[in-house]
Design an enzyme around this catalytic site. Structure first.
Site, PDB file in Angstrom:
ATOM      1  N   ILE B  12      46.384  38.149  35.858  1.00  0.00           N
ATOM      2  CA  ILE B  12      47.217  37.014  35.459  1.00  0.00           C
ATOM      3  C   ILE B  12      48.471  37.510  34.740  1.00  0.00           C
ATOM      4  CG2 ILE B  12      47.313  34.922  34.027  1.00  0.00           C
ATOM      5  CD1 ILE B  12      44.267  34.612  34.621  1.00  0.00           C
ATOM      6  N   TYR B 139      30.126  35.660  27.838  1.00  0.00           N
ATOM      7  CA  TYR B 139      31.570  35.537  28.039  1.00  0.00           C
ATOM      8  C   TYR B 139      32.103  34.260  27.386  1.00  0.00           C
ATOM      9  CZ  TYR B 139      35.987  35.858  30.654  1.00  0.00           C
ATOM     10  OH  TYR B 139      37.303  35.957  31.026  1.00  0.00           O
ATOM     11  N   ASN B 168      39.141  28.634  37.679  1.00  0.00           N
ATOM     12  CA  ASN B 168      38.872  29.882  38.405  1.00  0.00           C
ATOM     13  C   ASN B 168      40.140  30.344  39.091  1.00  0.00           C
ATOM     14  OD1 ASN B 168      36.164  28.555  38.059  1.00  0.00           O
ATOM     15  ND2 ASN B 168      35.549  30.473  39.011  1.00  0.00           N
ATOM     16  N   ILE B 183      37.001  34.267  45.900  1.00  0.00           N
ATOM     17  CA  ILE B 183      38.008  34.240  46.975  1.00  0.00           C
ATOM     18  C   ILE B 183      38.486  35.657  47.287  1.00  0.00           C
ATOM     19  CG2 ILE B 183      40.336  33.459  47.608  1.00  0.00           C
ATOM     20  CD1 ILE B 183      39.684  30.792  46.210  1.00  0.00           C
TER      21      ILE B 183
END
Lengths: 303, 303
Positions: B12, B139, B168, B183
């Protein structure tokens, strides 16, 4: 049956140990050292060590049927001063304890959390256990993280876990350095003819519970097989000013507190809903505030 | 204006850096090393170091107006394997970062949390930000603890803080080792003519958001002055089986997945309510799933 009491030399721990001994089970205490206000108790197996020493903790788990985890390396005031230490000294060793319980196969854990800090500023008073957890100080943040890990390890590894969230416990053998509970702190200052200072206007409401009542719920939870999360409070709230009034009555002293600016750390009002513990453990707080303050005052004068 | 991107070489982070450069602000990246899939970018100031090295992190804060904290030492799978490391490597350094921001006086922080894990098993879908936080894996537990500290430091020390909870994310430059997002993982296996395995019956629903959409919200939050907590999702959910169908369309391959037993770690259904981010940042996800998967597939084939 053998019960391991982590933090068994502490304030609440010492009362839990008394009640376990009365119930005639084998008691093992793990703590940094002996109790502060009493000699070693006959019939108790003492193991002295550091909770952060995971090997020592795992050794203490041997042949135990239940663990009562009452260790806290901080109180809300000290946790705020050093959040890193709060995490390092409370959260990390508790995860290591849970890992150890999985390995040694101890089937049940009772963890003492904090009903006064995990909810943050409550949206509902009295506050039930399913209220969102939105802690506003480090002490509460770490307690929530520990609770989450306790529940996770319970679910993933078949450990039966109970979380008890006491409100504001007070009573004999509580430290009275000013960092823990106002009842002990104020009684100690009255005993020494010192002035009493109140943060804010005295309207802050807390749910004060006598330590033996908390200890009794801990023991019932240890002996039971029901998992879950349970508040442990008195069922009602008292303002700081009402406490001062009660202290005047009990001690017979003309107390004139000084009022200081309020602290951001204080949740304005905290009273716990205790219907779950009532229903599931047939538990009820039995020591009223005036009686509890009187017992604490008597203990302190005899020190 | 200088923006520090902690974790700016990551999945990201790399997209956030692209958008910051396009917005013509000074960009400083702190990460363990350069990006995995690209050379160093011109115009970026790189500082390589360990996030657990608090001195290095504090040095990186100098002269910054905003910190974007996108570092995560774990993903849900690895966090579950070692919760102690999860706390040690994510929570402790983030508290040290917050302490550093107070000292160096950096006024704004954007923290990337996790919309897929902090809520636990959602009681409401789409899930709004004020839903109770009941994480069921390590997490999520650590993300919640970090969020609580971010908010606490913000309130107590006047740092303006934004927490973004992405659902996600997927897209170019995501790792595809099987530990992150299905994915990327599935596309990589298709590219290599490997079989696809699905945990459970494929009915698990997730909210897949294209990485550039998440990055855009991060940048708007960095440039704004509004504090708060914001979900970042696509606004709708897709089952694993629907994803497989989309992968068939995009790749043109006849994919026949194998179905394995479900995992306790999987929340059955997770879709985020994104109305807050829409309203406060005039933000909208603009890349539809088919288009995003197609862009990811193109990127992967050109690797």
């Amino acid at each position: 049956m053998r019960v391991l009491v982590l933090g068994g030399s502490g304030f609440i721990g010492s009362h839990v140990v008394d009640q376990l001994l009365a119930a005639d089970v084998k008691v093992r205490v793990f703590d940094r050292g002996p109790e502060r206000y009493r000699e070693k108790l006959p019939g108790v197996e003492y193991l002295f060590g550091d909770f952060r020493d995971s090997v020592a903790v795992i050794e203490a788990l041997a042949d135990c049927d239940v663990v009562l985890h009452l260790v806290t390396a901080t109180v809300p005031g000290t946790a705020a001063m050093d959040p890193l230490a709060d995490v390092r000294d409370n959260l990390l060793p508790t995860i290591a304890l849970l890992e150890g319980m999985v390995k040694v196969k101890v089937p049940r854990l009772v963890y003492l959390s904090s009903g006064g800090t995990v909810y943050g500023v409550p949206e509902a008073v009295p506050t039930p256990e399913n209220h969102p957890l939105r802690p506003i100080n480090s002490y509460g943040i770490v307690k929530v993280a520990i609770e989450n890990y306790v529940t996770m390890y319970g679910r993933e590894h078949g450990i039966s876990t109970v979380i008890i969230r006491p409100s504001n416990p007070y009573g004999p053998r509580q430290g009275h350095t000013g960092l823990q509970g106002i009842i002990g702190t104020f009684l100690n200052r009255i005993l020494n003819d010192e002035a009493i200072q109140i943060w804010g206007d005295g309207s802050v409401v807390r749910d004060y519970i006598y330590v033996e009542d908390v200890a009794r719920l801990c023991c019932r939870a240890a002996f039971g097989d029901r998992p879950g999360v349970y508040n442990a409070g008195s069922g009602s709230g008292l303002s700081v000013n009402e406490i001062v009034e009660a202290l005047r009555d009990v001690t017979g002293k003309d107390i004139q507190p000084t009022y200081l600016p309020g602290r951001a750390i204080d949740v304005p009002r905290s009273v716990l809903d205790i219907s779950q513990a009532r229903a599931e453990f047939d538990w009820e707080p039995v020591v009223a505030s005036r009686e509890g303050i009187d017992l604490t005052w008597k203990w302190m004068r005899e020190l």
